[in-house]
Design a protein around this motif. Structure first.
Motif, PDB file in Angstrom:
ATOM      1  N   VAL A   1       8.390   9.782  -8.008  1.00 19.09           N
ATOM      2  CA  VAL A   1       7.582   8.873  -8.833  1.00 19.09           C
ATOM      3  C   VAL A   1       8.454   7.714  -9.302  1.00 19.09           C
ATOM      4  O   VAL A   1       8.087   6.543  -9.162  1.00 19.09           O
ATOM      5  CB  VAL A   1       6.970   9.612 -10.043  1.00 19.09           C
ATOM      6  N   MET A   2       9.624   8.032  -9.824  1.00 14.47           N
ATOM      7  CA  MET A   2      10.517   6.996 -10.337  1.00 14.47           C
ATOM      8  C   MET A   2      11.017   6.079  -9.222  1.00 14.47           C
ATOM      9  O   MET A   2      11.217   4.886  -9.443  1.00 14.47           O
ATOM     10  CB  MET A   2      11.692   7.625 -11.089  1.00 14.47           C
ATOM     11  N   ALA A   3      11.202   6.604  -8.016  1.00 18.52           N
ATOM     12  CA  ALA A   3      11.675   5.799  -6.891  1.00 18.52           C
ATOM     13  C   ALA A   3      10.632   4.773  -6.449  1.00 18.52           C
ATOM     14  O   ALA A   3      10.975   3.787  -5.796  1.00 18.52           O
ATOM     15  CB  ALA A   3      12.050   6.702  -5.724  1.00 18.52           C
ATOM     16  N   ALA A   4       9.368   4.979  -6.819  1.00 14.73           N
ATOM     17  CA  ALA A   4       8.307   4.028  -6.471  1.00 14.73           C
ATOM     18  C   ALA A   4       8.246   2.864  -7.458  1.00 14.73           C
ATOM     19  O   ALA A   4       7.516   1.903  -7.236  1.00 14.73           O
ATOM     20  CB  ALA A   4       6.956   4.742  -6.431  1.00 14.73           C
ATOM     21  N   LEU A   5       9.039   2.940  -8.535  1.00  9.93           N
ATOM     22  CA  LEU A   5       9.028   1.925  -9.594  1.00  9.93           C
ATOM     23  C   LEU A   5      10.300   1.087  -9.566  1.00  9.93           C
ATOM     24  O   LEU A   5      11.368   1.585  -9.193  1.00  9.93           O
ATOM     25  CB  LEU A   5       8.927   2.599 -10.963  1.00  9.93           C
TER      26      LEU A   5
ATOM     27  N   ILE B   1       1.016  -3.804 -10.285  1.00  6.05           N
ATOM     28  CA  ILE B   1       1.676  -5.002  -9.781  1.00  6.05           C
ATOM     29  C   ILE B   1       2.933  -4.559  -9.048  1.00  6.05           C
ATOM     30  O   ILE B   1       3.729  -3.785  -9.571  1.00  6.05           O
ATOM     31  CB  ILE B   1       2.033  -5.964 -10.929  1.00  6.05           C
ATOM     32  N   THR B   2       3.079  -5.029  -7.829  1.00 12.53           N
ATOM     33  CA  THR B   2       4.266  -4.702  -7.048  1.00 12.53           C
ATOM     34  C   THR B   2       5.119  -5.956  -6.902  1.00 12.53           C
ATOM     35  O   THR B   2       4.622  -7.078  -6.984  1.00 12.53           O
ATOM     36  CB  THR B   2       3.904  -4.170  -5.656  1.00 12.53           C
ATOM     37  N   ARG B   3       6.415  -5.728  -6.710  1.00  8.64           N
ATOM     38  CA  ARG B   3       7.336  -6.843  -6.555  1.00  8.64           C
ATOM     39  C   ARG B   3       8.241  -6.569  -5.357  1.00  8.64           C
ATOM     40  O   ARG B   3       8.771  -5.466  -5.220  1.00  8.64           O
ATOM     41  CB  ARG B   3       8.168  -7.000  -7.831  1.00  8.64           C
ATOM     42  N   LYS B   4       8.388  -7.572  -4.505  1.00  5.25           N
ATOM     43  CA  LYS B   4       9.225  -7.428  -3.319  1.00  5.25           C
ATOM     44  C   LYS B   4      10.698  -7.414  -3.741  1.00  5.25           C
ATOM     45  O   LYS B   4      11.147  -8.259  -4.510  1.00  5.25           O
ATOM     46  CB  LYS B   4       8.956  -8.570  -2.338  1.00  5.25           C
ATOM     47  N   GLN B   5      11.438  -6.459  -3.214  1.00  4.60           N
ATOM     48  CA  GLN B   5      12.848  -6.297  -3.539  1.00  4.60           C
ATOM     49  C   GLN B   5      13.708  -7.094  -2.550  1.00  4.60           C
ATOM     50  O   GLN B   5      13.234  -7.538  -1.516  1.00  4.60           O
ATOM     51  CB  GLN B   5      13.219  -4.815  -3.504  1.00  4.60           C
ATOM     52  N   GLU B   6      14.969  -7.249  -2.870  1.00  6.48           N
ATOM     53  CA  GLU B   6      15.875  -8.035  -2.023  1.00  6.48           C
ATOM     54  C   GLU B   6      15.926  -7.527  -0.585  1.00  6.48           C
ATOM     55  O   GLU B   6      16.037  -8.304   0.348  1.00  6.48           O
ATOM     56  CB  GLU B   6      17.280  -8.047  -2.617  1.00  6.48           C
ATOM     57  N   LYS B   7      15.847  -6.212  -0.413  1.00  6.69           N
ATOM     58  CA  LYS B   7      15.929  -5.641   0.937  1.00  6.69           C
ATOM     59  C   LYS B   7      14.584  -5.642   1.653  1.00  6.69           C
ATOM     60  O   LYS B   7      14.478  -5.141   2.765  1.00  6.69           O
ATOM     61  CB  LYS B   7      16.499  -4.229   0.873  1.00  6.69           C
ATOM     62  N   GLY B   8      13.544  -6.165   1.000  1.00  9.68           N
ATOM     63  CA  GLY B   8      12.249  -6.311   1.649  1.00  9.68           C
ATOM     64  C   GLY B   8      11.219  -5.255   1.303  1.00  9.68           C
ATOM     65  O   GLY B   8      10.054  -5.415   1.643  1.00  9.68           O
ATOM     66  N   ASP B   9      11.626  -4.173   0.643  1.00  9.07           N
ATOM     67  CA  ASP B   9      10.635  -3.166   0.272  1.00  9.07           C
ATOM     68  C   ASP B   9       9.908  -3.610  -0.995  1.00  9.07           C
ATOM     69  O   ASP B   9      10.344  -4.495  -1.707  1.00  9.07           O
ATOM     70  CB  ASP B   9      11.286  -1.785   0.095  1.00  9.07           C
ATOM     71  N   TRP B  10       8.782  -3.004  -1.238  1.00  9.74           N
ATOM     72  CA  TRP B  10       7.959  -3.332  -2.401  1.00  9.74           C
ATOM     73  C   TRP B  10       7.950  -2.136  -3.341  1.00  9.74           C
ATOM     74  O   TRP B  10       7.794  -1.002  -2.908  1.00  9.74           O
ATOM     75  CB  TRP B  10       6.534  -3.654  -1.963  1.00  9.74           C
ATOM     76  N   LEU B  11       8.098  -2.402  -4.651  1.00  9.42           N
ATOM     77  CA  LEU B  11       8.052  -1.355  -5.661  1.00  9.42           C
ATOM     78  C   LEU B  11       7.105  -1.777  -6.775  1.00  9.42           C
ATOM     79  O   LEU B  11       6.865  -2.969  -6.981  1.00  9.42           O
ATOM     80  CB  LEU B  11       9.449  -1.094  -6.243  1.00  9.42           C
TER      81      LEU B  11
ATOM     82  N   GLN C   1       0.840  -1.201   0.000  1.00 13.68           N
ATOM     83  CA  GLN C   1       0.000   0.000   0.000  1.00 13.68           C
ATOM     84  C   GLN C   1       0.877   1.254   0.000  1.00 13.68           C
ATOM     85  O   GLN C   1       0.594   2.223  -0.707  1.00 13.68           O
ATOM     86  CB  GLN C   1      -0.926  -0.013   1.208  1.00 13.68           C
ATOM     87  N   GLN C   2       1.969   1.234   0.738  1.00 15.89           N
ATOM     88  CA  GLN C   2       2.878   2.373   0.795  1.00 15.89           C
ATOM     89  C   GLN C   2       3.517   2.640  -0.569  1.00 15.89           C
ATOM     90  O   GLN C   2       3.751   3.789  -0.930  1.00 15.89           O
ATOM     91  CB  GLN C   2       3.952   2.148   1.859  1.00 15.89           C
ATOM     92  N   ALA C   3       3.798   1.584  -1.328  1.00 15.74           N
ATOM     93  CA  ALA C   3       4.361   1.765  -2.673  1.00 15.74           C
ATOM     94  C   ALA C   3       3.391   2.571  -3.543  1.00 15.74           C
ATOM     95  O   ALA C   3       3.800   3.481  -4.270  1.00 15.74           O
ATOM     96  CB  ALA C   3       4.665   0.413  -3.310  1.00 15.74           C
ATOM     97  N   HIS C   4       2.119   2.234  -3.455  1.00 15.00           N
ATOM     98  CA  HIS C   4       1.111   2.984  -4.216  1.00 15.00           C
ATOM     99  C   HIS C   4       1.040   4.436  -3.730  1.00 15.00           C
ATOM    100  O   HIS C   4       1.003   5.363  -4.536  1.00 15.00           O
ATOM    101  CB  HIS C   4      -0.265   2.334  -4.111  1.00 15.00           C
ATOM    102  N   PHE C   5       1.041   4.630  -2.420  1.00 20.52           N
ATOM    103  CA  PHE C   5       0.968   5.993  -1.880  1.00 20.52           C
ATOM    104  C   PHE C   5       2.205   6.813  -2.254  1.00 20.52           C
ATOM    105  O   PHE C   5       2.098   8.006  -2.542  1.00 20.52           O
ATOM    106  CB  PHE C   5       0.792   5.973  -0.368  1.00 20.52           C
ATOM    107  N   ALA C   6       3.371   6.196  -2.268  1.00 18.03           N
ATOM    108  CA  ALA C   6       4.595   6.909  -2.648  1.00 18.03           C
ATOM    109  C   ALA C   6       4.511   7.359  -4.104  1.00 18.03           C
ATOM    110  O   ALA C   6       4.895   8.490  -4.442  1.00 18.03           O
ATOM    111  CB  ALA C   6       5.818   6.020  -2.434  1.00 18.03           C
ATOM    112  N   TYR C   7       3.981   6.496  -4.957  1.00 17.14           N
ATOM    113  CA  TYR C   7       3.786   6.830  -6.372  1.00 17.14           C
ATOM    114  C   TYR C   7       2.809   7.994  -6.503  1.00 17.14           C
ATOM    115  O   TYR C   7       3.098   8.999  -7.148  1.00 17.14           O
ATOM    116  CB  TYR C   7       3.277   5.575  -7.093  1.00 17.14           C
TER     117      TYR C   7
END
Length: 132
Positions: free
Chosen positions: A56-60, A108-118, A38-44
């Motif tokens: 915007v780009m950091a959310a992708l 569609i979001t994808r979990k990154q290696e460090k655990g955050d979602w983008l 949800q935070q990934a969407h809000f950051a975007y």
């Protein structure tokens, strides 16, 4: 030699059998994951509202794919997205509102290696403007 159709059926049965043995709970998202998605969407959204292209780009994800509305071709990768939304020779524009209640969109979001979602994929289709 076995017919191809038979081999494909064996492969499917083997795959289904492997899935049955798998723990279905390992695919459930935690409350922290759901909040991060949800935070990934809000950051975007907030990046657009602040007219902050870097936010915007950091959310992708770096390999994000956009599938714009009205049949426009897909836009893949950070540099293509940057040029699609902020072409170097265009005048600056200001976003005054960002609302996802009109039309349809899929994110569609994808979990990154460090655990955050983008956001890895964003597809949208809004109503075609009616000319009167």
């Amino acid at each position: 030699m076995l017919p191809t159709r038979f081999l494909i059926c064996l492969l499917c049965v083997g795959t289904l059998a492997a899935c049955e043995e798998d723990d279905p709970h390992k695919y459930l998202l935690s409350a922290n994951d759901l909040a991060a998605i949800q935070q990934a969407h809000f950051a975007y959204r907030d990046g657009w509202r602040a007219n902050d292209s870097a936010a915007v780009m950091a959310a992708l994800t770096p390999d994000a794919v956009l599938i714009p509305h009205h049949g426009h071709p897909e836009v893949a990768g950070a540099s293509a997205i940057q040029e699609f939304w902020w072409p170097p020779d265009s005048p600056p524009a200001a976003v005054t509102a960002f609302d996802t209640s009109a039309g349809n969109f899929l994110e569609i979001t994808r979990k990154q290696e460090k655990g955050d979602w983008l956001i890895s994929h964003r597809i949208w289709n809004d109503p075609v403007a009616q000319i009167e």
